[in-house]
Design a protein around this motif. Structure first.
Motif, mmCIF file in Angstrom:
data_model
loop_
_atom_site.group_PDB
_atom_site.id
_atom_site.type_symbol
_atom_site.label_atom_id
_atom_site.label_comp_id
_atom_site.label_asym_id
_atom_site.label_seq_id
_atom_site.Cartn_x
_atom_site.Cartn_y
_atom_site.Cartn_z
ATOM 1 N N ASP A 1 35.440 0.376 -22.101
ATOM 2 C CA ASP A 1 35.312 -0.020 -22.880
ATOM 3 C C ASP A 1 35.398 -1.330 -24.142
ATOM 4 O O ASP A 1 35.784 -1.154 -24.972
ATOM 5 C CB ASP A 1 33.507 0.535 -23.714
ATOM 6 N N MET A 2 35.737 -2.519 -23.901
ATOM 7 C CA MET A 2 35.444 -3.354 -22.728
ATOM 8 C C MET A 2 37.270 -4.076 -22.233
ATOM 9 O O MET A 2 36.768 -4.881 -22.137
ATOM 10 C CB MET A 2 34.219 -3.227 -22.844
ATOM 11 N N GLU B 1 30.639 -5.904 -32.295
ATOM 12 C CA GLU B 1 30.273 -5.050 -31.389
ATOM 13 C C GLU B 1 29.197 -4.288 -31.182
ATOM 14 O O GLU B 1 28.506 -3.868 -31.412
ATOM 15 C CB GLU B 1 30.530 -6.136 -29.833
ATOM 16 N N GLU B 2 30.112 -3.502 -30.841
ATOM 17 C CA GLU B 2 29.965 -1.823 -31.760
ATOM 18 C C GLU B 2 28.938 -1.173 -32.742
ATOM 19 O O GLU B 2 29.212 -0.722 -32.940
ATOM 20 C CB GLU B 2 31.430 -1.321 -31.490
HETATM 21 ZN ZN LIG Z 1 30.742 -2.439 -25.677
#
Ligand SMILES: [Zn+2]
Length: 392
Positions: free
Chosen positions: A113-114, A147-148
């Motif tokens: 990821d990722m 993003e996380e």
């Molecule tokens: Zn991800």
């Protein structure tokens, strides 16, 4: 036509380089973005680094082939995130930021990821750019930061309408889905409930208002809101058989200063996983209506703050990116997942997104995260076919 340098590294070697950058969310990703920009520029891609969530946290946009036509917005975007979750678990058997090979497994933070998908995507853009072959439509790479922690980088990018309009409409987001095409995911609405009391010496409690005491009533109100939401069903519920409703989680509670002080404040953090097709106001109303039932003394002492609204994704089954990719891999059904991704904000900005990527999500966010060489190779083959359908 001018031929540029071919990609310098194979997919696994490039993955090793990417893993070596400690790009935990919230930390600088400048070194990683500089590396990717240099790597792609050498191959002839056009690369732009644009400000993401801060001066040292960038989004990167790269392109091989002609600019996207404003009318058709044909072509393909391969989208990934550059950040990873922290790697502080004691169970790591090796340095999480040094890719280790064990049999078929490539082990490191972000392997699944990722950064595995990101390595595949970078090399495909690099190859397309270096080949210099005339391509009808552009192949683009979108690398988003943070993003996380709620798709914060993608949100900044999605706010730049001119930049979005200059990209192809069709987007593949390479989250680890075990090679299944996902056209729906839940959102994540994060709220903070702030309770304001009044501090006092705990020996003279009548002079204070205990915010943690008030939190007890708020927690019961949240439990009622969760129960109401658990009754909600929508058109997309059937795609989430394990949890067909918008789930409300009370995830964090903080308050007070010391055991001998009446606490002046308390904060309760709540996450709500909205179903595709739902929007924040529905869930906010459920919470506010239950808070309105609080004892009068507390009603005015609670403030609801929206921390982040990471919207759900809902891509129509007939969208080209869904049609073509499901045909390539031979998938007949429509699928959803319960985690959020950059697809939510990018879809809101008018892009047509699905998730598909190598590796299983249940290996992500865990110690000794890995992807296998076989998964990388198989995903690369699918990507090559997808690219030729959208760009050749
Ligand atoms: Zn991800």
């Amino acid at each position: 036509m001018l031929r540029m340098n071919p990609p310098a590294l194979d997919d696994a070697a490039l993955l090793a380089r990417l893993v070596a950058f400690d790009s935990v969310s919230g930390r600088s990703n400048v070194a990683l973005c500089d590396f990717v920009a240099n790597y792609l520029t050498r191959c002839g891609a056009s690369v732009e680094q644009v400000r993401g969530t801060g001066q040292d946290r960038m989004n990167l946009v790269a392109r091989a082939g002609p600019p996207a036509s404003a009318a058709s917005r044909a072509g393909l975007v391969l989208c990934g995130h550059s950040d990873v979750v922290p790697a502080d678990e004691p169970e790591w058997e090796s340095d999480p930021f040094a890719l280790r090979e064990a049999g078929e497994r490539l082990i490191g933070r972000g392997a699944c990821d990722m950064k595995g998908f990101v390595a595949l995507a970078i090399n495909r853009v690099a190859r397309a750019a270096s080949a210099g072959a005339p391509r009808r439509h552009p192949l683009c790479l979108l690398l988003c930061c943070d993003e996380e922690v709620g798709s914060l980088g993608a949100r900044v990018l999605a706010g730049d309408a001119a930049r979005i309009a200059a990209l192809p409409r069709h987007v593949l987001i390479g989250e680890p889905t075990g090679g299944r095409v996902i056209r729906m995911h839940k959102g994540h609405l994060k709220l903070a409930l702030h309770l304001t009391g009044r501090a006092a010496h705990s020996g003279l409690p009548h002079l204070g208002v205990g915010a943690i005491d008030g939190a007890a009533d708020v927690l019961f109100a949240l439990r009622r809101a969760a129960a109401r939401l658990a009754e909600v069903r929508t058109d997309t519920s059937s795609f989430f058989p394990e949890c067909p409703y918008p789930a409300l989680n009370v995830g964090l509670i903080r308050g007070g200063a010391a055991v001998n002080i009446v606490p002046a404040d308390c904060r309760i953090d709540v996450g709500i996983r909205l179903l595709p097709g739902q929007a924040a106001p529905m869930a906010l109303d459920a919470v506010r209506e239950e808070l309105a039932e609080l004892p009068a003394a507390w009603r005015t002492r609670v403030r609801v703050e929206v921390i982040n609204d990471n919207p759900p994704m809902l891509c129509p089954a007939e969208a080209a990116i869904h049609q073509v990719l499901t045909r390539i891999i031979g998938q007949s059904e429509s699928l959803g997942v319960s985690f959020a991704s950059d697809a939510g904000v990018l879809s809101e900005a008018g892009m047509s997104c699905v998730l598909w990527g190598p590796g299983e999500m249940d290996r992500a966010h865990r110690p000794n995260e890995f992807i296998t060489r076989g998964e990388l190779t198989a995903a690369g083959t699918v990507l090559d076919r997808l690219i030729s359908e959208f760009c050749a």
